[in-house]
Design an enzyme around this catalytic site. Structure first.
Site, PDB file in Angstrom:
ATOM      1  N   HIS A   7       0.803  -1.232   0.000  1.00  0.00           N
ATOM      2  CA  HIS A   7       0.000   0.000   0.000  1.00  0.00           C
ATOM      3  C   HIS A   7       0.829   1.272   0.000  1.00  0.00           C
ATOM      4  CE1 HIS A   7      -2.812  -3.005   1.638  1.00  0.00           C
ATOM      5  NE2 HIS A   7      -3.720  -2.307   0.982  1.00  0.00           N
ATOM      6  N   GLU A  81       3.073  -1.779   7.571  1.00  0.00           N
ATOM      7  CA  GLU A  81       3.991  -1.919   6.433  1.00  0.00           C
ATOM      8  C   GLU A  81       5.342  -1.256   6.710  1.00  0.00           C
ATOM      9  OE1 GLU A  81       0.691  -2.766   2.944  1.00  0.00           O
ATOM     10  OE2 GLU A  81       1.917  -0.968   2.744  1.00  0.00           O
ATOM     11  N   ARG A 169     -20.238  15.732  18.173  1.00  0.00           N
ATOM     12  CA  ARG A 169     -20.408  17.004  17.464  1.00  0.00           C
ATOM     13  C   ARG A 169     -21.824  17.123  16.916  1.00  0.00           C
ATOM     14  NH1 ARG A 169     -16.379  20.047  15.322  1.00  0.00           N
ATOM     15  NH2 ARG A 169     -14.286  19.579  16.095  1.00  0.00           N
ATOM     16  N   ARG A 224     -13.338  22.510  22.599  1.00  0.00           N
ATOM     17  CA  ARG A 224     -14.736  22.114  22.475  1.00  0.00           C
ATOM     18  C   ARG A 224     -15.595  22.619  23.622  1.00  0.00           C
ATOM     19  NH1 ARG A 224     -16.021  17.656  19.836  1.00  0.00           N
ATOM     20  NH2 ARG A 224     -18.103  18.328  20.437  1.00  0.00           N
TER      21      ARG A 224
HETATM   22  N1  URA Z   1      -9.240  16.453  14.865  1.00  0.00           N
HETATM   23  C1  URA Z   1     -10.251  15.796  15.496  1.00  0.00           C
HETATM   24  O1  URA Z   1     -10.379  14.569  15.384  1.00  0.00           O
HETATM   25  N2  URA Z   1     -11.122  16.527  16.234  1.00  0.00           N
HETATM   26  C2  URA Z   1     -11.033  17.867  16.348  1.00  0.00           C
HETATM   27  O2  URA Z   1     -11.879  18.477  17.016  1.00  0.00           O
HETATM   28  C3  URA Z   1      -9.966  18.526  15.693  1.00  0.00           C
HETATM   29  C4  URA Z   1      -9.076  17.788  14.956  1.00  0.00           C
END
Ligand code: URA
Length: 258
Positions: A7, A81, A169, A224
């Protein structure tokens, strides 16, 4: 007959004995990493699917930069790999969403262990097996961050197979978060998990289980606790700091002779 792998389109010959690989998800980040000082003489040696590889040297020692694509399944192929070709140290270089309020955009998270909210790692070791970084890689990443005056947070990362529901999210197509994931961010926060990303669980389970050295540094691009959207400026800042720390750690590891 030198070994070659399918790959990632590399051979034992083409990697020139490199034992260390830096691994971003994004193929577009590979050249940026491989041209960050003290990398020298870097050039592209393969580009197939999501796997782009540049080979350069740091203080005379060959070092690879190979992109993994997003998520555990594609990362597992790159690691397996590269290991088949003789690579023993794997440093993931990524971006991340922090879930603790005191972590800022531009900080880096140095993952010491990961919550395995992925599937690929379970194909290498049972779910009870810990996804832990190698202590020498953790030390090198923290030291590199200190040398570059970048604020580093060592701790536990949650690695999810999905960017949207698995990271709770609501900015997705439906906005719906299945019951399994509703409230999960608060739970991780209370359990002192620092951040979300998508590959550390696979990378660290595999490297530990195969007796190799793994580590993960992620640049914070969003917090977040205050939002979900990622601005271009914040992405650039998080990326830049993670790259600086990863390349610095590779330099420390090669200088230490391993
Ligand atoms: N990458 C992720 O997986 N989540 C985020 O909030 C930012 C970058």
């Amino acid at each position: 007959m030198p070994r070659s792998v399918y790959h990632i389109d590399l051979t034992e010959q083409s990697i020139e004995g490199a034992k260390i690989a830096l691994m971003p998800g994004d193929p577009g980040r590979v050249d940026r990493i491989a041209t960050t000082p003290p990398f020298e003489g870097s050039r592209e040696i393969a580009f197939k699917r999501e796997y782009r590889t540049w080979l350069g040297s740091i203080r005379g020692v060959p070092v690879l930069v190979t992109s993994t694509g997003i998520g555990g399944p594609s990362a597992s192929i790159a690691i397996d790999e590269l290991a088949q070709l003789g690579v023993v140290t794997f440093i993931r270089v990524g971006t991340t969403g922090a879930i603790q309020p005191d972590i800022a955009v531009g900080d880096v998270v140095v993952t010491t262990g990961a919550v395995r909210l992925d599937g690929a790692s379970t194909h290498y070791a049972p779910i009870e097996y810990p996804a832990v970084a190698h202590h020498e890689v953790i030390v090198a990443l923290l030291e590199a961050a200190r040398e570059h005056s970048i604020r580093a947070r060592p701790g536990i990362t949650c690695s999810a197979d999905t960017f949207y529901p698995g990271q709770e999210r609501q900015d997705s197509f439906t906005g719906y978060v299945p019951r399994r994931f509703q409230g999960i961010t608060e739970e991780w926060r209370r359990l002192h998990v620092l951040n979300y990303e998508m590959e550390a669980g696979t990378v660290l389970t595999m490297t530990a289980a195969m007796g190799l050295r793994g580590g993960c540094v992620s640049g914070v691009v969003v917090n977040r606790t205050s939002g979900e959207s990622i601005s271009k400026a914040d992405l650039a800042r998080g990326e830049r700091n993670a790259v600086q720390v990863a390349v610095g750690a590779a330099a420390l590891l090669v200088t230490a002779g391993n």
